[in-house]
Design an enzyme around this catalytic site. Structure first.
Site, short mmCIF file in Angstrom:
data_model
loop_
_atom_site.label_atom_id
_atom_site.label_comp_id
_atom_site.label_asym_id
_atom_site.label_seq_id
_atom_site.Cartn_x
_atom_site.Cartn_y
_atom_site.Cartn_z
N LYS A 167 70.81 12.87 15.05
CA LYS A 167 69.88 11.93 14.38
C LYS A 167 70.66 10.81 13.68
CE LYS A 167 65.37 12.10 12.08
NZ LYS A 167 64.68 11.29 13.08
N1 PMP Z 1 63.16 13.34 18.73
C1 PMP Z 1 63.55 12.23 18.08
C2 PMP Z 1 64.44 11.26 18.78
C3 PMP Z 1 63.12 12.00 16.77
O1 PMP Z 1 63.50 10.89 16.11
C4 PMP Z 1 62.26 12.93 16.14
C5 PMP Z 1 61.75 12.68 14.76
N2 PMP Z 1 62.62 13.16 13.79
C6 PMP Z 1 61.90 14.09 16.86
C7 PMP Z 1 62.36 14.25 18.16
C8 PMP Z 1 61.07 15.16 16.23
O2 PMP Z 1 61.85 15.90 15.33
P1 PMP Z 1 61.24 16.55 14.02
O3 PMP Z 1 60.13 17.45 14.47
O4 PMP Z 1 62.36 17.32 13.43
O5 PMP Z 1 60.76 15.46 13.16
#
Ligand code: PMP
Length: 338
Positions: A167
């Site tokens: 991330k």
């Molecule tokens: N994939 C990406 C590229 C994202 O930015 C996110 C959002 N954080 C997600 C998946 C979903 O992850 P999460 O459920 O932890 O928010």
């Protein structure tokens, strides 16, 4: 998305951020144009949702601990060393949510970023800093209508290029290309493929398909972010609905032949998909299992299911911060790690 200032919910309340180890008015949380993270995208971040519980006048922060655990674990990939302990991040977050008194659904954004004003992207020159802010956030994508989704012409960043599981701020240039192209072409969102041509995820959300009553989702090695909502969906499907989930490589054309589909993520929540590349998903209506999972998700994130209260950090806005921190087992000093 709703406006980015808390005046929408409480006009008299000033907005604070946590910046350089203290709470400051949001206007003072500014960085230099020479900041490493600004120049090279060298940050990693989390997006966390706080759900407004009007009866209790409280914010329910969903899986806060898991978000910080992910941030701290993945920081290693980029040599972005955590500045505080996990407990300190949790305490700071509860404190900021309480201080900002946002009486609405909100977004909580912690970022670890490289600073130090040195020229060149070498990571170990800089130091890491941490900042945190909150903002009102309604729907990030429409979760009611059924999304019209395309397969992106762009490919997902690769684990050997900019590892998506971290991330990292810079990796979101990839997300920006994907979502912008989709919208320019009249779609709500996009699914992006890996370099091998298999399905990875949405621009900023994970993807689930439903086929013959089973959930299908790309595995962790398909250049996805290992989503915390994805994990919640896998858990709820198994424990509450008794549905089997399969994590595996998914072909593009499986998008066109599945019975139901949805995105999930902190922003997306559970967002049904009713069309891929101008082909209806199933009969083109939101599927029954998707609806069930969506309802279940909203019960869980609003702390209506005692079995999942470990996922919920409830911050009561009318109780003192000390009272909140004590109840949550987080009452300590807010000192950065030396
Ligand atoms: N994939 C990406 C590229 C994202 O930015 C996110 C959002 N954080 C997600 C998946 C979903 O992850 P999460 O459920 O932890 O928010």
């Amino acid at each position: 998305m709703t406006a980015s200032h808390n005046s929408a919910s409480n006009p008299s309340s000033p907005e604070f951020a946590y910046f350089k180890n203290q709470f400051v008015p949001i206007e003072e949380a500014t960085i230099s144009v020479k900041t490493h993270a600004f120049l090279y995208g060298t940050s990693i971040f989390e997006g966390i949702r706080g759900y407004w519980l009007p009866e209790e006048r409280a914010i329910c922060i969903f899986r806060m601990r898991e978000h910080y655990q992910r941030m701290m674990r993945n920081s290693k990939i980029f040599f972005i060393h955590p500045t505080h302990t996990l407990e300190e991040y949790l305490r700071t977050t509860v404190s900021l949510v309480h201080k900002n008194q946002l009486a609405t659904d909100s977004y909580i954004r912690p970022t670890l970023y490289k600073t130090g004003n040195t020229i060149g992207p070498y990571m170990e020159n800089g130091i890491t800093e941490f900042c945190l802010w909150t903002s009102p956030l309604g729907q990030y994508v429409d979760i009611n209508k059924g999304l019209k989704v395309c397969v992106s012409n762009w490919r997902r960043v690769d684990d050997n290029a900019i590892p998506p599981r971290a991330k990292a701020g810079g990796a979101y240039m990839n997300t920006a290309l994907i979502v912008t192209e989709a919208k320019f072409n009249g779609f709500d969102e996009a699914v992006v493929l890996t370099h091998e041509g298999t399905v990875s995820e949405g621009s900023a959300m994970n993807l689930f398909l439903i086929q013959n009553g089973k959930l299908l989702t790309p595995g962790k090695t398909e250049n996805i972010l290992e989503g915390i909502t994805r994990d919640a969906v896998l858990t709820l499907a198994k424990q509450e609905l008794g549905i089997e989930s399969i994590e595996r490589t998914i072909d593009r054309t499986e998008l066109y032949t599945c019975d139901e589909a949805f995105f999930c993520g902190t922003g997306a929540q559970i967002a049904p998909i009713t069309n891929f590349d101008n082909r209806p998903v199933g009969d083109g209506e939101i599927g029954p299992l998707t609806r069930k999972l969506q309802n279940l998700y909203f019960d869980v994130v609003k702390n209506k299911r005692p079995e999942y209260q470990d996922w919920c950090t409830v911050v009561y806005l009318d109780k003192s911060l000390d009272e909140n921190l004590k109840r949550l087992g987080l009452a300590e000093n807010l000192n950065p790690v030396p």
